[in-house]
Design a protein around this motif. Structure first.
Motif, mmCIF file in Angstrom:
data_model
loop_
_atom_site.group_PDB
_atom_site.id
_atom_site.type_symbol
_atom_site.label_atom_id
_atom_site.label_comp_id
_atom_site.label_asym_id
_atom_site.label_seq_id
_atom_site.Cartn_x
_atom_site.Cartn_y
_atom_site.Cartn_z
ATOM 1 N N UNK A 25 42.846 45.125 20.193
ATOM 2 C CA UNK A 25 44.218 45.188 21.304
ATOM 3 C C UNK A 25 43.627 46.507 21.890
ATOM 4 N N UNK A 26 43.881 46.279 23.300
ATOM 5 C CA UNK A 26 43.661 47.672 24.182
ATOM 6 C C UNK A 26 45.255 47.497 24.943
ATOM 7 N N UNK A 27 45.433 48.478 25.794
ATOM 8 C CA UNK A 27 46.610 48.286 26.593
ATOM 9 C C UNK A 27 46.262 48.211 27.930
ATOM 10 N N UNK A 28 47.117 47.827 28.867
ATOM 11 C CA UNK A 28 47.139 47.958 30.190
ATOM 12 C C UNK A 28 47.780 49.172 30.617
ATOM 13 N N UNK A 29 47.747 49.515 31.887
ATOM 14 C CA UNK A 29 48.332 50.917 32.332
ATOM 15 C C UNK A 29 49.941 50.742 32.070
ATOM 16 N N UNK A 30 50.600 49.500 31.885
ATOM 17 C CA UNK A 30 51.834 49.534 31.678
ATOM 18 C C UNK A 30 52.376 49.497 30.034
ATOM 19 N N UNK A 31 51.201 49.490 29.265
ATOM 20 C CA UNK A 31 51.460 49.437 27.732
ATOM 21 C C UNK A 31 51.237 48.155 27.315
ATOM 22 N N UNK A 32 50.942 46.999 28.032
ATOM 23 C CA UNK A 32 51.123 45.558 27.779
ATOM 24 C C UNK A 32 49.716 45.119 27.039
ATOM 25 N N UNK A 33 49.668 44.380 25.992
ATOM 26 C CA UNK A 33 48.419 44.119 25.103
ATOM 27 C C UNK A 33 47.429 43.222 26.167
ATOM 28 N N UNK A 34 46.275 43.733 25.766
ATOM 29 C CA UNK A 34 45.014 42.921 26.426
ATOM 30 C C UNK A 34 44.136 42.640 25.155
ATOM 31 N N UNK A 35 44.002 41.424 24.880
ATOM 32 C CA UNK A 35 43.250 40.865 23.814
ATOM 33 C C UNK A 35 42.090 39.933 24.252
ATOM 34 N N UNK A 36 40.960 40.657 24.065
ATOM 35 C CA UNK A 36 39.796 39.927 24.623
ATOM 36 C C UNK A 36 39.510 38.860 23.895
ATOM 37 N N UNK A 37 39.290 38.615 22.630
ATOM 38 C CA UNK A 37 39.216 37.762 21.802
ATOM 39 C C UNK A 37 40.132 37.541 20.836
#
Length: 89
Positions: A25-37
């Motif tokens: 999990x990474x976070x976008x600039x606003x802190x929302x999660x980005x899950x690639x897989x």
């Protein structure tokens, strides 16, 4: 197989999941999660459970997903609801 799921309604972008599970999990600039897989490798399952359990809004869930079964094709003599014969093949 297990997957991570984000409840976008519940999530408020605190970014704790990205801190607890940076491998997935990474976070976008606003802190929302980005899950690639969404698929979670076996060696990270306990970490994924912990991230889901510690999410302040319980917006991350760790779910078991069964593999898709074989496609079911109607028997060639079976009729479809529209009243036409099922395609042969």
């Amino acid at each position: 197989m297990n997957e991570l799921h984000v409840d976008w309604i519940a999530c408020d972008g605190r970014g704790l999941c990205a801190e607890l599970l940076p491998e997935l999990v990474s976070a976008d600039p606003w802190g929302y999660p980005l899950i690639a897989d969404a698929a979670v490798p076996a060696h990270l399952e306990e970490h994924a459970r912990r991230a889901a359990r510690l999410c302040p809004r319980l917006a991350i869930s760790f779910n078991a997903v069964s593999p898709p079964g074989p496609a079911v094709r109607p028997h060639r003599t079976q009729w479809t609801p529209a009243g036409t014969p099922a395609p042969r093949g």
